[in-house]
Design a protein around this motif. Structure first.
Motif, PDB file in Angstrom:
ATOM      1  N   MET A   1       0.826  -1.213   0.000  1.00  0.00           N
ATOM      2  CA  MET A   1       0.000   0.000   0.000  1.00  0.00           C
ATOM      3  C   MET A   1       0.861   1.263   0.000  1.00  0.00           C
ATOM      4  SD  MET A   1      -2.906   1.475  -0.081  1.00  0.00           S
ATOM      5  CE  MET A   1      -4.105   0.184   0.225  1.00  0.00           C
ATOM      6  N   SER A   2       1.998   1.218   0.736  1.00  0.00           N
ATOM      7  CA  SER A   2       2.854   2.400   0.798  1.00  0.00           C
ATOM      8  C   SER A   2       3.428   2.734  -0.578  1.00  0.00           C
ATOM      9  CB  SER A   2       3.983   2.176   1.805  1.00  0.00           C
ATOM     10  OG  SER A   2       4.790   1.079   1.413  1.00  0.00           O
ATOM     11  N   PHE A   4       2.003   1.965  -3.460  1.00  0.00           N
ATOM     12  CA  PHE A   4       0.881   2.473  -4.251  1.00  0.00           C
ATOM     13  C   PHE A   4       0.643   3.958  -3.943  1.00  0.00           C
ATOM     14  CE2 PHE A   4      -3.642   3.602  -4.067  1.00  0.00           C
ATOM     15  CZ  PHE A   4      -3.984   3.468  -5.396  1.00  0.00           C
ATOM     16  N   MET A   5       0.632   4.324  -2.663  1.00  0.00           N
ATOM     17  CA  MET A   5       0.425   5.719  -2.267  1.00  0.00           C
ATOM     18  C   MET A   5       1.554   6.598  -2.771  1.00  0.00           C
ATOM     19  SD  MET A   5      -2.452   6.037  -0.742  1.00  0.00           S
ATOM     20  CE  MET A   5      -2.199   7.676  -0.070  1.00  0.00           C
ATOM     21  N   THR A   6       2.769   6.056  -2.770  1.00  0.00           N
ATOM     22  CA  THR A   6       3.906   6.838  -3.260  1.00  0.00           C
ATOM     23  C   THR A   6       3.757   7.166  -4.735  1.00  0.00           C
ATOM     24  OG1 THR A   6       5.380   5.805  -1.630  1.00  0.00           O
ATOM     25  CG2 THR A   6       6.406   6.853  -3.541  1.00  0.00           C
ATOM     26  N   MET A   8       0.927   7.129  -6.488  1.00  0.00           N
ATOM     27  CA  MET A   8      -0.254   7.967  -6.677  1.00  0.00           C
ATOM     28  C   MET A   8       0.046   9.429  -6.339  1.00  0.00           C
ATOM     29  SD  MET A   8      -4.034   7.678  -4.901  1.00  0.00           S
ATOM     30  CE  MET A   8      -3.434   8.310  -3.315  1.00  0.00           C
ATOM     31  N   MET A   9       0.637   9.668  -5.174  1.00  0.00           N
ATOM     32  CA  MET A   9       0.889  11.048  -4.753  1.00  0.00           C
ATOM     33  C   MET A   9       1.974  11.703  -5.596  1.00  0.00           C
ATOM     34  SD  MET A   9      -1.423  11.476  -2.651  1.00  0.00           S
ATOM     35  CE  MET A   9      -0.990  13.198  -2.372  1.00  0.00           C
ATOM     36  N   TYR A  12       0.177  12.710  -8.711  1.00  0.00           N
ATOM     37  CA  TYR A  12      -0.716  13.836  -8.416  1.00  0.00           C
ATOM     38  C   TYR A  12       0.062  15.136  -8.265  1.00  0.00           C
ATOM     39  CZ  TYR A  12      -4.064  16.763  -5.890  1.00  0.00           C
ATOM     40  OH  TYR A  12      -4.861  17.803  -5.492  1.00  0.00           O
ATOM     41  N   THR A 226       0.944  -2.131  -9.465  1.00  0.00           N
ATOM     42  CA  THR A 226       0.928  -1.008  -8.517  1.00  0.00           C
ATOM     43  C   THR A 226       1.172   0.305  -9.238  1.00  0.00           C
ATOM     44  OG1 THR A 226       1.754  -2.435  -6.743  1.00  0.00           O
ATOM     45  CG2 THR A 226       2.005  -0.063  -6.440  1.00  0.00           C
ATOM     46  N   GLY A 230      -1.592   3.165  -9.405  1.00  0.00           N
ATOM     47  CA  GLY A 230      -1.129   4.390  -8.757  1.00  0.00           C
ATOM     48  C   GLY A 230      -1.246   5.576  -9.690  1.00  0.00           C
ATOM     49  N   GLY A 234      -3.867   8.643  -9.216  1.00  0.00           N
ATOM     50  CA  GLY A 234      -3.258   9.967  -9.125  1.00  0.00           C
ATOM     51  C   GLY A 234      -3.855  10.936 -10.121  1.00  0.00           C
TER      52      GLY A 234
END
Length: 424
Positions: A1-2, A4-6, A8-9, A12, A226, A230, A234
């Protein structure tokens, strides 16, 4: 998950800080303010909005009635007597001193006639106002000639009482239809533009990474699946951010127009503030789901190409589908109960636009809306599974010409890559 968030952000932040995003957003919001307040802006620059026409009244009695009639029907058009010759009046028109020349006369039977001369007679609104005023004067004169008084004349021209009632249980009232018509149109148009713009953004970004061989480094630390989701999430956030800025900018522009003009804003005039909350929620749901659906397709297609220049070639089939969905939606605005529109609304690639249209224009039972959302969610999961496999193999493919045959090769590479990972 970390991870994926990396991804995505990172996607973004990089997009909302980019110059194209900032410039596009500022220019669009600026255009909203300019278009909404165009009348007030022209007044600020001191432009005279009142058009003046010169009148040569050979009847000797029509001009006062014309001036009175124009005053009642038009605030930006005035008729003034022109006492000089017709040639001098025509010269005044060509010199821009007056908008046009109207010559009033009578024919052999004593009926009033009018001749309008202008440098360019394509200004239909101005000419229509003059013609309408003369027609009303002629009608009044004819009525008086046969002895009709004002009350009788008013009774003749009073509008007929005409009530409209829908017998279908799924039809909305005329007021409700007017409230949702603009919302549905705006959401459909923005959905079309967002999918075209942001979907291609996803494909271009994937292709750019492949062309620079960055992908070979990325897949060693982050799985292709991922990366794909992501990027999709994003860019969905980017689209929603820009949409929120557009909506806020448009709302402020309309409010400003109401304050400057002193008239009721279009929001209150059309009672857009009374649009059901459920419809707004449906609009967001179908927009987000539709965007996910097409974004998955664009990411998958982007992984099949090796150069940015090849993006447009492989995007063409998806673009054709989007255009077809938009055109059917435009047809469905006038025929929301059409069986063709209803059937097409359950085709996943058409569902986001057509189901929103039907929800907005008709009173659909809950099960139909739920079925449409279910079809869309199911298609997203199916495309996500296929897209993830194609993406896994496609990002490792280089030097191939864009072709739908690459799907098979990408799937085979994906299976082989997964097997190698398992063996390790």
């Amino acid at each position: 998950m970390s991870k994926f968030m990396t991804v995505m952000m990172h996607t973004y932040r990089s997009k909302i800080k980019s110059k194209p995003f900032l410039i596009t957003t500022l220019i669009t919001i600026g255009l909203l303010f300019v278009i909404t307040n165009m009348n007030e802006i022209t007044k600020m620059f001191g432009e005279d909005e009142v058009s003046k026409i010169g009148v040569i009244d050979r009847t000797g009695e029509t001009l006062p009635a014309l001036q009175t009639q124009l005053k009642q029907t038009s605030d930006d058009l005035k008729a003034e007597a022109f006492t000089k010759s017709e040639n001098e009046a025509e010269k005044a028109v060509l010199d821009g001193k007056i908008e046009g020349l109207l010559i009033l006369d009578r024919d052999a039977s004593g009926i009033m006639t009018g001749t309008y001369k202008a440098e360019d007679v394509t200004q239909q609104s101005l000419i229509a106002d003059v013609e309408l005023a003369l027609q009303q004067i002629k009608n009044k004169s004819a009525a008086e000639s046969i002895g009709l008084n004002q009350e009788q004349l008013a009774a003749i021209y009073s509008p007929v009482s005409f009530a409209k009632e829908s017998l279908s249980d799924s039809a909305k009232s005329e007021e409700e239809a007017a409230q949702v018509y603009i919302l549905v149109y705006v959401v459909l148009f923005f959905m079309y533009m967002a999918v075209m713009m942001y979907g291609s953004m996803i494909a271009v970004e994937v292709a750019t990474e492949k062309s620079s061989r960055v992908m070979e480094i990325l897949i060693s630390s982050v799985s292709p699946v991922t990366q794909m989701f992501g990027k999709i999430f994003g860019i969905v956030l980017v689209a929603l951010t820009q949409l929120a800025l557009f909506v806020a900018g448009g709302f402020l522009a309309v409010k400003l127009n109401g304050q400057l003009s002193g008239s009721e804003s279009i929001i209150n005039e059309l009672k857009l503030n009374e649009i059901p909350t459920s419809l707004i929620i449906y609009a967001l749901v179908f927009f987000i789901l539709g965007f996910f659906l097409y974004s998955t397709l664009f990411a998958m297609l982007g992984s099949l190409i090796s150069r940015v220049e090849e993006v447009n070639n492989l995007m063409t089939p998806v673009v054709i589908v989007i255009v077809a969905a938009f055109m059917i939606a435009m047809f469905g605005r006038e025929n929301p109960e059409s069986g063709f529109v209803a059937a097409a609304s359950y085709f996943p690639l058409f569902t986001p636009m057509l189901m929103l249209l039907r929800v907005g224009m008709l009173s659909l039972p809950v099960w139909e809306v739920a079925l449409g959302i279910g079809v869309l969610v199911g298609a997203i999961f199916l495309f996500a599974i296929i897209g993830a496999r194609v993406y896994r193999g496609g990002v490792l493919m280089y030097g191939n010409a864009p072709s739908l045959k690459l799907f098979k090769q990408a799937l085979l590479l994906s299976k082989q890559e997964k097997k190698n990972t398992t063996d390790i």
